[in-house]
Design a protein around this motif. Structure first.
Motif, PDB file in Angstrom:
ATOM      1  N   MET A 172       0.833  -1.204   0.000  1.00  0.00           N
ATOM      2  CA  MET A 172       0.000   0.000   0.000  1.00  0.00           C
ATOM      3  C   MET A 172       0.866   1.251   0.000  1.00  0.00           C
ATOM      4  O   MET A 172       0.574   2.222  -0.725  1.00  0.00           O
ATOM      5  CB  MET A 172      -0.942  -0.015   1.198  1.00  0.00           C
ATOM      6  N   GLN A 173       1.920   1.252   0.784  1.00  0.00           N
ATOM      7  CA  GLN A 173       2.824   2.406   0.819  1.00  0.00           C
ATOM      8  C   GLN A 173       3.486   2.629  -0.541  1.00  0.00           C
ATOM      9  O   GLN A 173       3.769   3.771  -0.918  1.00  0.00           O
ATOM     10  CB  GLN A 173       3.899   2.186   1.892  1.00  0.00           C
ATOM     11  N   ALA A 174       3.675   1.550  -1.295  1.00  0.00           N
ATOM     12  CA  ALA A 174       4.268   1.655  -2.633  1.00  0.00           C
ATOM     13  C   ALA A 174       3.240   2.058  -3.688  1.00  0.00           C
ATOM     14  O   ALA A 174       3.608   2.269  -4.853  1.00  0.00           O
ATOM     15  CB  ALA A 174       4.897   0.318  -3.022  1.00  0.00           C
ATOM     16  N   GLY A 175       1.967   2.158  -3.287  1.00  0.00           N
ATOM     17  CA  GLY A 175       0.914   2.562  -4.224  1.00  0.00           C
ATOM     18  C   GLY A 175       0.428   1.444  -5.127  1.00  0.00           C
ATOM     19  O   GLY A 175      -0.322   1.695  -6.081  1.00  0.00           O
ATOM     20  N   LYS A 176       0.802   0.202  -4.824  1.00  0.00           N
ATOM     21  CA  LYS A 176       0.424  -0.908  -5.691  1.00  0.00           C
ATOM     22  C   LYS A 176      -0.986  -1.427  -5.396  1.00  0.00           C
ATOM     23  O   LYS A 176      -1.656  -1.951  -6.285  1.00  0.00           O
ATOM     24  CB  LYS A 176       1.444  -2.045  -5.560  1.00  0.00           C
ATOM     25  N   ILE A 177      -1.394  -1.338  -4.145  1.00  0.00           N
ATOM     26  CA  ILE A 177      -2.758  -1.693  -3.773  1.00  0.00           C
ATOM     27  C   ILE A 177      -3.336  -0.579  -2.910  1.00  0.00           C
ATOM     28  O   ILE A 177      -2.601   0.136  -2.212  1.00  0.00           O
ATOM     29  CB  ILE A 177      -2.832  -3.050  -3.039  1.00  0.00           C
ATOM     30  N   ARG A 178      -4.676  -0.434  -2.951  1.00  0.00           N
ATOM     31  CA  ARG A 178      -5.327   0.655  -2.212  1.00  0.00           C
ATOM     32  C   ARG A 178      -5.958   0.181  -0.915  1.00  0.00           C
ATOM     33  O   ARG A 178      -5.921   0.887   0.091  1.00  0.00           O
ATOM     34  CB  ARG A 178      -6.376   1.321  -3.089  1.00  0.00           C
ATOM     35  N   HIS A 179      -6.567  -0.991  -0.951  1.00  0.00           N
ATOM     36  CA  HIS A 179      -7.245  -1.524   0.236  1.00  0.00           C
ATOM     37  C   HIS A 179      -7.071  -3.033   0.265  1.00  0.00           C
ATOM     38  O   HIS A 179      -6.720  -3.650  -0.754  1.00  0.00           O
ATOM     39  CB  HIS A 179      -8.731  -1.157   0.224  1.00  0.00           C
ATOM     40  N   ILE A 180      -7.335  -3.624   1.425  1.00  0.00           N
ATOM     41  CA  ILE A 180      -7.120  -5.061   1.599  1.00  0.00           C
ATOM     42  C   ILE A 180      -8.367  -5.726   2.170  1.00  0.00           C
ATOM     43  O   ILE A 180      -9.164  -5.098   2.878  1.00  0.00           O
ATOM     44  CB  ILE A 180      -5.904  -5.338   2.507  1.00  0.00           C
ATOM     45  N   GLY A 181      -8.518  -7.011   1.833  1.00  0.00           N
ATOM     46  CA  GLY A 181      -9.682  -7.746   2.304  1.00  0.00           C
ATOM     47  C   GLY A 181      -9.394  -9.229   2.424  1.00  0.00           C
ATOM     48  O   GLY A 181      -8.326  -9.720   2.036  1.00  0.00           O
ATOM     49  N   LEU A 202      -1.389  -0.785  11.477  1.00  0.00           N
ATOM     50  CA  LEU A 202      -1.313  -1.340  10.122  1.00  0.00           C
ATOM     51  C   LEU A 202      -2.689  -1.234   9.461  1.00  0.00           C
ATOM     52  O   LEU A 202      -3.689  -0.958  10.121  1.00  0.00           O
ATOM     53  CB  LEU A 202      -0.859  -2.810  10.185  1.00  0.00           C
ATOM     54  N   PRO A 203      -2.767  -1.439   8.148  1.00  0.00           N
ATOM     55  CA  PRO A 203      -4.043  -1.268   7.440  1.00  0.00           C
ATOM     56  C   PRO A 203      -5.101  -2.266   7.916  1.00  0.00           C
ATOM     57  O   PRO A 203      -4.801  -3.420   8.263  1.00  0.00           O
ATOM     58  CB  PRO A 203      -3.680  -1.528   5.974  1.00  0.00           C
ATOM     59  N   LYS A 204      -6.357  -1.829   7.896  1.00  0.00           N
ATOM     60  CA  LYS A 204      -7.490  -2.673   8.291  1.00  0.00           C
ATOM     61  C   LYS A 204      -8.017  -3.456   7.091  1.00  0.00           C
ATOM     62  O   LYS A 204      -8.017  -2.954   5.959  1.00  0.00           O
ATOM     63  CB  LYS A 204      -8.633  -1.807   8.828  1.00  0.00           C
ATOM     64  N   MET A 205      -8.465  -4.662   7.341  1.00  0.00           N
ATOM     65  CA  MET A 205      -9.233  -5.392   6.342  1.00  0.00           C
ATOM     66  C   MET A 205     -10.584  -4.688   6.181  1.00  0.00           C
ATOM     67  O   MET A 205     -11.282  -4.440   7.167  1.00  0.00           O
ATOM     68  CB  MET A 205      -9.442  -6.846   6.771  1.00  0.00           C
ATOM     69  N   VAL A 206     -10.950  -4.381   4.938  1.00  0.00           N
ATOM     70  CA  VAL A 206     -12.182  -3.623   4.712  1.00  0.00           C
ATOM     71  C   VAL A 206     -13.319  -4.498   4.202  1.00  0.00           C
ATOM     72  O   VAL A 206     -14.459  -4.036   4.113  1.00  0.00           O
ATOM     73  CB  VAL A 206     -11.950  -2.451   3.725  1.00  0.00           C
ATOM     74  N   SER A 207     -13.028  -5.773   3.882  1.00  0.00           N
ATOM     75  CA  SER A 207     -14.069  -6.617   3.297  1.00  0.00           C
ATOM     76  C   SER A 207     -13.740  -8.086   3.497  1.00  0.00           C
ATOM     77  O   SER A 207     -12.598  -8.453   3.792  1.00  0.00           O
ATOM     78  CB  SER A 207     -14.216  -6.330   1.793  1.00  0.00           C
ATOM     79  N   ILE A 208     -14.773  -8.916   3.318  1.00  0.00           N
ATOM     80  CA  ILE A 208     -14.583 -10.360   3.263  1.00  0.00           C
ATOM     81  C   ILE A 208     -15.584 -10.927   2.266  1.00  0.00           C
ATOM     82  O   ILE A 208     -16.749 -10.514   2.236  1.00  0.00           O
ATOM     83  CB  ILE A 208     -14.759 -11.026   4.644  1.00  0.00           C
TER      84      ILE A 208
END
Length: 350
Positions: A172-181, A202-208
């Protein structure tokens, strides 16, 4: 079509998501292009794929679905921002993908770069873990005795989850992905990832995304409650139970080219006596209310409280049109009561 917020992210997604797992096996690239064009015209702005697709998985078709989507993007460069693109890293057990290894930091770095290359895009909007490293109660392993949680080394599992989050943060810091799930995970998986994210900034999981349909209701209400209370988007996949809730397998039929005629990685586990009895009962309800079985089955999932966006898949444009038309079907209180009656008779057909 309405759009809704994808969990705690800043993304707005359509309430129906276009699944793609048949592209590269049952569907050609031209057919994939036609589905994408049609879905966008109908208001879909959410497309889901995975590095291991097409399905059923094979070494020959691995990555082909992402390649088809990437070729569409390359042909329509100005339209990349019109949709939210989700893909998934394969978990342990696929021998031709990183020698079947588990998800860890190195696997994530390799997989993200591979998906970006095949998708011909600079970023992935939603990057998901296809299934956990630990044994989980999915793909017909939810029955007692199929999974023994006491076999899991919980501290080792937590260390693995933290390494995964740290690698995803790096991407995410590299700009390759925006959000995680997540995908095919459990209430514990959701809660533990959220706890670790808060503890370590750290980044939160936003979906499942989990399998969910009138034939497979194990996520209701406990996992869905977890999602709602923690602002995690719930994305049902296979809302027609692998096509079974179209009615095409009634009376033992197995039409040529359909999924139940193909070798499946986890077997044809939806093909049970109770499944067929439940499908017949839902068909009776649909007939009584002048609905198709597809309309009844999809509309029920689309409108269920706690569902964010439902992932549909089709092998023909006619199927895709019917799936999208079902979004506009309103189920009356009487229809819902009749559906509830069938659910109580067949709460877990497979």
């Amino acid at each position: 079509m309405k759009t809704v917020k994808l969990g705690s992210s800043d993304l707005q997604v359509s309430e129906v998501c276009l699944g793609s797992m048949t592209w590269g096996n049952q569907n050609t690239q031209d057919e994939a292009f036609a589905q994408i064009d049609y879905a966008l015209e109908r208001g879909i702005n959410f497309i889901d794929t995975a590095e291991m697709y097409a399905v059923p998985p094979s070494k020959e078709t691995s990555g082909l679905t992402e390649t088809y989507i990437g070729n569409w993007i390359a042909t329509n460069k100005s339209r990349r921002d019109e949709f939210v693109l989700a893909t998934k890293i394969a978990g342990v057990g696929i021998p031709w993908i990183r020698d079947g290894g588990k998800i860890d930091g190195d696997a994530i770095r390799q997989a993200v770069d591979g998906s970006l290359r095949r998708l011909q895009t600079d970023y992935i909007d939603l990057y998901q873990l296809h299934w956990p490293n630990r044994m989980s109660p999915h793909f017909s392993k939810h029955w007692p005795g199929q999974v023994d949680p006491t076999d899991t080394d919980i501290e080792q599992e937590r260390a693995g989850l933290l390494e995964i989050l740290q690698a995803l943060d790096e991407m995410m810091q590299a700009g390759k992905i925006r959000h995680i799930g997540l995908s095919d995970d459990t209430p514990w998986g959701i809660s533990e990832y959220l706890r670790l994210a808060e503890l370590h900034d750290l980044p939160k999981m936003v979906s499942i995304q989990n399998e969910f349909s009138l034939l497979h209701l194990k996520d209701w209400p406990y996992l869905i409650e977890n999602c709602v209370f923690n602002d995690v988007a719930y994305l049902p996949w296979s809302p027609l139970a692998g096509g079974a809730l179209s009615g095409k397998y009634a009376n033992g039929a197995k039409p040529a080219g359909c999924r139940w005629t193909m070798q499946q990685r986890n077997g044809i586990f939806r093909d049970t006596a109770h499944s067929h009895e439940a499908i017949a009962a839902y068909k009776e309800v649909a007939d009584q209310h002048d609905l198709s079985l597809v309309q009844l089955s999809l509309a029920w999932v689309y409108q269920l409280a706690g569902v964010t966006s439902t992932i549909i898949g089709a092998t023909s444009m006619e199927q895709l049109a019917e799936d999208l038309d079902a979004y506009s079907v309103a189920l009356s209180a009487e229809v819902l009561a009749d559906i509830d009656g069938v659910i109580k008779r067949f709460p877990q057909p497979f």
